[in-house]
Design a protein around this motif. Structure first.
Motif: not given
Ligand code: ZN
Ligand code: KIV
Length: 512
Positions: A12-15, A201-205, A237-239
């Motif tokens: 709901l935030r990064d997505g 952790v917060h990983c981008h793709n 996107g994110n993980a």
């Molecule tokens: Zn992010």
């Protein structure tokens, strides 16, 4: 002992930062309710300071959604933190997630801060947030491109200031799994206080490594992962939540770690997010793609028939993929319908139930109804906005060697209007006619159609992305006739645009 890994969902935030994936507040609450059924540990419900919509979403989710901790993002600024706290008031388990860059490229080129100034601000803002709530998370943005010694210094200082969770973002998707592992190991060995805190952790793709990097961090001792449903998020996107969760569950022998996620809810959550955001899941997507459990090769089919484990490392039913179950028929009454919705966790108002029931009856007259049909009916209703335009009639003529023609009847501000037009195909003819009738000047960015259930009597679900004056919205429609579904989706998008543009102008919808 198997370690528990906290699932921090940021759909709901990064997505929502995926281009065009904007959701309205009701849609966010619906997704959050489903995330609670999925049993994630933390829901990042929005960025309260960024808009009144995000503020309201954080506020409502905090009060209305039971179970998970509810979190708001906040830059390392007093105003942001205060807005997060105001939005979270009344939530039983509130968390403030504040962040500030630590890489030289961000500090020097974007924020004009020295390392010492950034460190001081991070500490002050964590202290400020702790003045509001006990549960504070800090993210050193662009951590993986930061000087490692400086990163250790910042992490140690924010832990001492009271952060309970420190999240290491690979903001631009630059790291490799070995580097991610090394960063977590270094923090755990060098930083005082790490043993009493949660490392996340917060990983981008960007390089396709978001899940691999998250898994490497878990191996190295991270206790929380930030991820999104279907892997949606900023840029690439994110993980993806479902891949991490099923990776841990399927390879518990290797990771010796697991989550509390109710995996049987995964497929349904994925469908809901896809329907609401209009972001279609690629068929070959791990875990939730349409082909994830489809066996095409003869050798594989032979093996699966003999013993599923020959070619299936996960059971489809474990992620909620079942053969569409028949749920209800045309003889089902309003009561049974309401119960069925409640069983599935949908909390609709009386008006919404009535509208959904009407649609259900129309559809049940035409075909057997499956679980996915019910979901489509509900999400079309909950995603509804005030209707300046509504579709009241539609007929088209098309075929070989004839110009496709459409006749469309609309109600606009309660007044009937009708017109006919032509186009390159029946959908194009319908869209041109609607645009002419409504005198709107939007651009169609994408058009997608999908059969919700199998068979030629399936409901077609159409999702369109439309842009006007810098505002992008997704419109949805579902009907057994895909031309009707297409018209509904377009009209739904025009109504959303109308609302967005009116809100931007600080007024109600424009009169005709
Ligand atoms: Zn992010
Ligand atoms: O990618 C990122 O760095 C972020 C932070 C706000 C955590 O989304």
């Amino acid at each position: 002992m198997t370690r528990h890994i906290g699932i921090f969902d940021t759909t709901l935030r990064d997505g929502e930062q995926s281009p065009g994936a904007g959701m309205n507040v009701d849609e966010k609450v619906l997704v959050a309710q489903q995330l609670a059924r999925l049993n994630v540990d933390i829901i990042e419900a929005g960025f309260a300071f960024s808009s009144s919509g995000d503020f309201e979403a954080v506020h409502r989710i905090g009060r209305e959604v039971d179970g998970p901790t509810v979190c708001s993002l906040a830059r390392a600024k007093p105003g942001d933190i205060d807005a997060a706290w105001n939005a979270l008031k009344g939530a039983p388990k509130p968390r403030i997630h504040t962040f500030l860059s630590t890489s030289d490229i961000h500090l020097q080129r974007q924020f004009g801060l020295t390392r010492a100034q950034a460190l001081q601000r991070a500490v002050e803002m964590v202290t400020h947030a702790r003045g509001c709530v006990d549960d504070v998370e800090f993210s050193p943005m662009d951590a993986t491109r930061s000087d490692l010694s400086y990163l250790c210094e910042v992490v140690e200082a924010v832990l001492a200031a009271g952060a309970g969770t420190v999240n290491i973002p690979d903001t631009v998707g630059y790291a490799t799994p070995a580097e991610m592992e090394a960063v977590i190991q270094t923090l755990r060995t060098r930083v005082r206080g790490c043993d009493r805190a949660v490392l996340s952790v917060h990983c981008h793709n960007d390089l396709g490594l978001a899940v691999a990097n998250s898994m490497a961090a878990i191996r190295a001792g991270a206790g929380q992962v930030e991820c999104t449903i279907n892997g949606i998020g900023e840029r690439a996107g994110n993980a993806s939540l479902e891949e991490i969760v099923m990776g841990l569950r399927t390879r518990r022998d290797f990771y010796d770690a697991d989550t509390r996620v109710r995996t049987e809810e995964i497929a349904r959550t994925s469908r809901l997010v896809s329907q609401i955001t209009g972001m279609v899941v690629q068929p070959n997507k791990a875990v939730v793609g349409a082909n994830a459990f489809a066996h095409a090769s003869g050798i594989h089919q032979d093996g699966v028939l003999k013993d599923k484990r020959t070619y299936e490392i996960m059971r489809p039913e474990d992620v909620g993929v079942t053969h569409s179950r028949f749920v209800m028929g045309k003889l089902s009454g309003r009561h049974a319908f309401r119960d069925e919705l409640a069983k599935r966790g949908y909390a609709l108002t009386e008006d919404e139930i009535n509208t959904a029931f009407e649609r259900f009856k129309q559809l049940a007259d035409q075909k057997a109804l499956f679980e996915e049909d019910l979901e489509a009916i509900v999400s079309a209703i909950v995603g509804k906005v005030p209707e300046r335009y509504s579709l009241t009639g539609l007929s088209t003529r098309s075929g070989m060697n004839q110009k496709p023609t459409a006749t469309v009847a609309l109600e606009m501000d309660g007044r009937p209007a009708e017109d006919s037009g032509t186009g390159d195909g029946p959908v194009d003819a319908v869209y041109r006619t609607i645009a002419g009738l409504t005198q709107t000047k939007s651009t169609l960015l994408s058009y997608r159609v999908r059969a919700i259930t199998g068979g030629t009597d399936a409901q077609g679900e159409v999702s369109v992305r439309v842009e006007q004056d810098g505002e992008t919205v997704v419109g949805n429609g579902a009907n057994t006739d895909i031309i009707v579904a297409s018209a509904q989706a377009y009209v739904n998008a025009l109504n959303k645009l109308e609302l967005r543009l009116a809100r931007r102008a600080g007024a109600g919808p424009r009169p005709c």
